[in-house]
Write a protein that holds these residues in place. Structure first.
Motif, PDB file in Angstrom:
ATOM      1  N   GLN A   1       0.830  -1.212   0.000  1.00  0.00           N
ATOM      2  CA  GLN A   1       0.000   0.000   0.000  1.00  0.00           C
ATOM      3  C   GLN A   1       0.862   1.259   0.000  1.00  0.00           C
ATOM      4  OE1 GLN A   1      -2.537  -0.555   3.402  1.00  0.00           O
ATOM      5  NE2 GLN A   1      -3.929  -1.935   2.316  1.00  0.00           N
ATOM      6  N   ALA A   2       1.938   1.243   0.776  1.00  0.00           N
ATOM      7  CA  ALA A   2       2.837   2.397   0.814  1.00  0.00           C
ATOM      8  C   ALA A   2       3.522   2.579  -0.541  1.00  0.00           C
ATOM      9  CB  ALA A   2       3.875   2.224   1.927  1.00  0.00           C
ATOM     10  N   ALA A   3       3.895   1.487  -1.179  1.00  0.00           N
ATOM     11  CA  ALA A   3       4.514   1.569  -2.508  1.00  0.00           C
ATOM     12  C   ALA A   3       3.520   2.121  -3.529  1.00  0.00           C
ATOM     13  CB  ALA A   3       5.022   0.195  -2.933  1.00  0.00           C
ATOM     14  N   ALA A   4       2.258   1.742  -3.401  1.00  0.00           N
ATOM     15  CA  ALA A   4       1.226   2.271  -4.306  1.00  0.00           C
ATOM     16  C   ALA A   4       1.034   3.770  -4.086  1.00  0.00           C
ATOM     17  CB  ALA A   4      -0.093   1.518  -4.101  1.00  0.00           C
ATOM     18  N   ARG A   5       1.047   4.198  -2.825  1.00  0.00           N
ATOM     19  CA  ARG A   5       0.923   5.638  -2.536  1.00  0.00           C
ATOM     20  C   ARG A   5       2.116   6.409  -3.101  1.00  0.00           C
ATOM     21  NH1 ARG A   5      -1.227   3.526   2.275  1.00  0.00           N
ATOM     22  NH2 ARG A   5       0.765   3.695   3.347  1.00  0.00           N
ATOM     23  N   LEU A   6       3.291   5.803  -3.050  1.00  0.00           N
ATOM     24  CA  LEU A   6       4.482   6.439  -3.627  1.00  0.00           C
ATOM     25  C   LEU A   6       4.303   6.614  -5.132  1.00  0.00           C
ATOM     26  CD1 LEU A   6       7.370   7.483  -3.682  1.00  0.00           C
ATOM     27  CD2 LEU A   6       8.153   5.097  -3.657  1.00  0.00           C
ATOM     28  N   GLU A   7       3.829   5.587  -5.808  1.00  0.00           N
ATOM     29  CA  GLU A   7       3.614   5.682  -7.253  1.00  0.00           C
ATOM     30  C   GLU A   7       2.554   6.731  -7.595  1.00  0.00           C
ATOM     31  OE1 GLU A   7       5.524   4.391  -9.664  1.00  0.00           O
ATOM     32  OE2 GLU A   7       6.738   3.759  -7.957  1.00  0.00           O
ATOM     33  N   GLU A   8       1.506   6.815  -6.784  1.00  0.00           N
ATOM     34  CA  GLU A   8       0.479   7.840  -7.002  1.00  0.00           C
ATOM     35  C   GLU A   8       1.063   9.240  -6.839  1.00  0.00           C
ATOM     36  OE1 GLU A   8      -2.733   6.994  -4.321  1.00  0.00           O
ATOM     37  OE2 GLU A   8      -3.166   5.071  -5.283  1.00  0.00           O
ATOM     38  N   ALA A   9       1.914   9.423  -5.844  1.00  0.00           N
ATOM     39  CA  ALA A   9       2.544  10.728  -5.626  1.00  0.00           C
ATOM     40  C   ALA A   9       3.465  11.085  -6.794  1.00  0.00           C
ATOM     41  CB  ALA A   9       3.330  10.726  -4.307  1.00  0.00           C
ATOM     42  N   LYS A  10       4.198  10.095  -7.293  1.00  0.00           N
ATOM     43  CA  LYS A  10       5.071  10.334  -8.442  1.00  0.00           C
ATOM     44  C   LYS A  10       4.256  10.716  -9.679  1.00  0.00           C
ATOM     45  CE  LYS A  10       8.904   7.227  -7.275  1.00  0.00           C
ATOM     46  NZ  LYS A  10       9.592   5.983  -7.690  1.00  0.00           N
ATOM     47  N   MET A  11       3.141  10.051  -9.863  1.00  0.00           N
ATOM     48  CA  MET A  11       2.287  10.353 -11.015  1.00  0.00           C
ATOM     49  C   MET A  11       1.694  11.754 -10.898  1.00  0.00           C
ATOM     50  SD  MET A  11       2.416   7.986 -13.241  1.00  0.00           S
ATOM     51  CE  MET A  11       1.036   8.420 -14.248  1.00  0.00           C
TER      52      MET A  11
ATOM     53  N   TYR B   1       4.468  14.155 -11.826  1.00  0.00           N
ATOM     54  CA  TYR B   1       4.701  14.121 -13.282  1.00  0.00           C
ATOM     55  C   TYR B   1       3.574  14.837 -14.024  1.00  0.00           C
ATOM     56  CZ  TYR B   1       5.748  12.348 -17.931  1.00  0.00           C
ATOM     57  OH  TYR B   1       6.031  12.242 -19.260  1.00  0.00           O
ATOM     58  N   GLY B   2       2.344  14.613 -13.589  1.00  0.00           N
ATOM     59  CA  GLY B   2       1.197  15.283 -14.204  1.00  0.00           C
ATOM     60  C   GLY B   2       1.290  16.800 -14.085  1.00  0.00           C
ATOM     61  N   LYS B   3       1.696  17.267 -12.915  1.00  0.00           N
ATOM     62  CA  LYS B   3       1.848  18.706 -12.702  1.00  0.00           C
ATOM     63  C   LYS B   3       2.946  19.266 -13.598  1.00  0.00           C
ATOM     64  CE  LYS B   3       1.059  22.579 -10.492  1.00  0.00           C
ATOM     65  NZ  LYS B   3      -0.219  23.276 -10.583  1.00  0.00           N
ATOM     66  N   GLN B   4       4.044  18.559 -13.707  1.00  0.00           N
ATOM     67  CA  GLN B   4       5.129  19.008 -14.570  1.00  0.00           C
ATOM     68  C   GLN B   4       4.670  19.085 -16.031  1.00  0.00           C
ATOM     69  OE1 GLN B   4       8.017  16.022 -13.461  1.00  0.00           O
ATOM     70  NE2 GLN B   4       9.076  17.421 -12.069  1.00  0.00           N
ATOM     71  N   CYS B   5       3.956  18.066 -16.478  1.00  0.00           N
ATOM     72  CA  CYS B   5       3.451  18.066 -17.858  1.00  0.00           C
ATOM     73  C   CYS B   5       2.475  19.226 -18.081  1.00  0.00           C
ATOM     74  CB  CYS B   5       2.766  16.740 -18.173  1.00  0.00           C
ATOM     75  SG  CYS B   5       3.912  15.359 -18.317  1.00  0.00           S
ATOM     76  N   GLU B   6       1.637  19.460 -17.099  1.00  0.00           N
ATOM     77  CA  GLU B   6       0.677  20.568 -17.199  1.00  0.00           C
ATOM     78  C   GLU B   6       1.402  21.907 -17.339  1.00  0.00           C
ATOM     79  OE1 GLU B   6      -2.104  23.104 -14.173  1.00  0.00           O
ATOM     80  OE2 GLU B   6      -1.874  20.972 -13.744  1.00  0.00           O
TER      81      GLU B   6
ATOM     82  N   HIS C   1       6.527  25.562  -8.427  1.00  0.00           N
ATOM     83  CA  HIS C   1       5.202  25.003  -8.739  1.00  0.00           C
ATOM     84  C   HIS C   1       5.039  23.570  -8.227  1.00  0.00           C
ATOM     85  CE1 HIS C   1       4.506  28.411 -11.414  1.00  0.00           C
ATOM     86  NE2 HIS C   1       5.696  28.190 -11.941  1.00  0.00           N
ATOM     87  N   THR C   2       6.153  22.886  -8.007  1.00  0.00           N
ATOM     88  CA  THR C   2       6.089  21.461  -7.680  1.00  0.00           C
ATOM     89  C   THR C   2       6.673  21.116  -6.316  1.00  0.00           C
ATOM     90  OG1 THR C   2       8.198  21.052  -8.802  1.00  0.00           O
ATOM     91  CG2 THR C   2       6.180  20.788 -10.113  1.00  0.00           C
ATOM     92  N   TYR C   3       7.063  22.109  -5.550  1.00  0.00           N
ATOM     93  CA  TYR C   3       7.710  21.864  -4.264  1.00  0.00           C
ATOM     94  C   TYR C   3       6.869  20.947  -3.370  1.00  0.00           C
ATOM     95  CZ  TYR C   3       9.317  22.584   0.480  1.00  0.00           C
ATOM     96  OH  TYR C   3       9.735  22.365   1.767  1.00  0.00           O
ATOM     97  N   GLU C   4       5.608  21.279  -3.189  1.00  0.00           N
ATOM     98  CA  GLU C   4       4.753  20.485  -2.288  1.00  0.00           C
ATOM     99  C   GLU C   4       4.594  19.049  -2.783  1.00  0.00           C
ATOM    100  OE1 GLU C   4       3.472  20.944   0.787  1.00  0.00           O
ATOM    101  OE2 GLU C   4       4.687  22.757   0.777  1.00  0.00           O
ATOM    102  N   LEU C   5       4.424  18.877  -4.076  1.00  0.00           N
ATOM    103  CA  LEU C   5       4.298  17.522  -4.614  1.00  0.00           C
ATOM    104  C   LEU C   5       5.598  16.744  -4.438  1.00  0.00           C
ATOM    105  CD1 LEU C   5       2.198  18.169  -7.835  1.00  0.00           C
ATOM    106  CD2 LEU C   5       1.472  16.962  -5.764  1.00  0.00           C
ATOM    107  N   ARG C   6       6.726  17.399  -4.624  1.00  0.00           N
ATOM    108  CA  ARG C   6       8.023  16.732  -4.420  1.00  0.00           C
ATOM    109  C   ARG C   6       8.192  16.331  -2.958  1.00  0.00           C
ATOM    110  NH1 ARG C   6      12.270  18.298  -8.600  1.00  0.00           N
ATOM    111  NH2 ARG C   6      11.051  19.310 -10.230  1.00  0.00           N
ATOM    112  N   ARG C   7       7.711  17.172  -2.064  1.00  0.00           N
ATOM    113  CA  ARG C   7       7.768  16.857  -0.632  1.00  0.00           C
ATOM    114  C   ARG C   7       6.896  15.639  -0.318  1.00  0.00           C
ATOM    115  NH1 ARG C   7       5.449  18.137   3.952  1.00  0.00           N
ATOM    116  NH2 ARG C   7       3.848  19.489   3.133  1.00  0.00           N
ATOM    117  N   LEU C   8       5.731  15.562  -0.958  1.00  0.00           N
ATOM    118  CA  LEU C   8       4.851  14.401  -0.767  1.00  0.00           C
ATOM    119  C   LEU C   8       5.482  13.128  -1.306  1.00  0.00           C
ATOM    120  CD1 LEU C   8       1.343  15.914  -1.609  1.00  0.00           C
ATOM    121  CD2 LEU C   8       2.250  15.279   0.636  1.00  0.00           C
ATOM    122  N   VAL C   9       6.180  13.226  -2.438  1.00  0.00           N
ATOM    123  CA  VAL C   9       6.878  12.060  -2.988  1.00  0.00           C
ATOM    124  C   VAL C   9       7.942  11.587  -2.005  1.00  0.00           C
ATOM    125  CG1 VAL C   9       8.459  11.291  -4.810  1.00  0.00           C
ATOM    126  CG2 VAL C   9       6.410  12.562  -5.419  1.00  0.00           C
TER     127      VAL C   9
END
Length: 106
Positions: free
Chosen positions: A26-36, A39-44, A66-74
């Motif tokens: 489950q933790a690995a799945a959450r990591l992949e979701e955070a990475k996605m 990546y989505g934010k960067q593409c946007e 623009h991506t600091y918070e998402l990187r912190r979540l990853v």
């Protein structure tokens, strides 16, 4: 450790190992979701033309605010996954050691 304690440990360990493995997955799945999400934010941002750096270093600098918070979540998700993985391996090794002790006593 007495024989009764060994038997009890051998009976209860598989359930704890299974739960630790579930937690890790489950933790690995959450990591992949955070990475996605990152990546989505960067593409946007690139798609909207907000990131136009000529090289990777400049693009990273433009992405950062623009991506600091998402990187912190990853990073937090990776740490949590690593902790769960460590617990899973610890329990599995502990069970194997207990099994070997029981085997040598019988």
């Amino acid at each position: 450790m007495r024989k009764e304690e060994l038997v009890k440990e051998l009976k209860t360990s598989p359930d704890r190992i299974q739960q630790a493995e579930r937690d890790y997955l489950q933790a690995a799945a959450r990591l992949e979701e955070a990475k996605m999400a990152l990546y989505g934010k960067q593409c946007e941002l690139v798609g909207r033309g907000l990131i136009q750096g000529k090289n990777e270093q400049i693009r990273e600098a433009e992405l950062w605010p623009h991506t600091y918070e998402l990187r912190r979540l990853v990073l937090k998700a990776k740490t949590a996954a690593d902790e769960c993985k460590s617990e899973f391996h610890y329990l599995r090794n502990q069970w194997e050691s207990t099994r070997l002790i029981a085997q040598s006593l019988s």
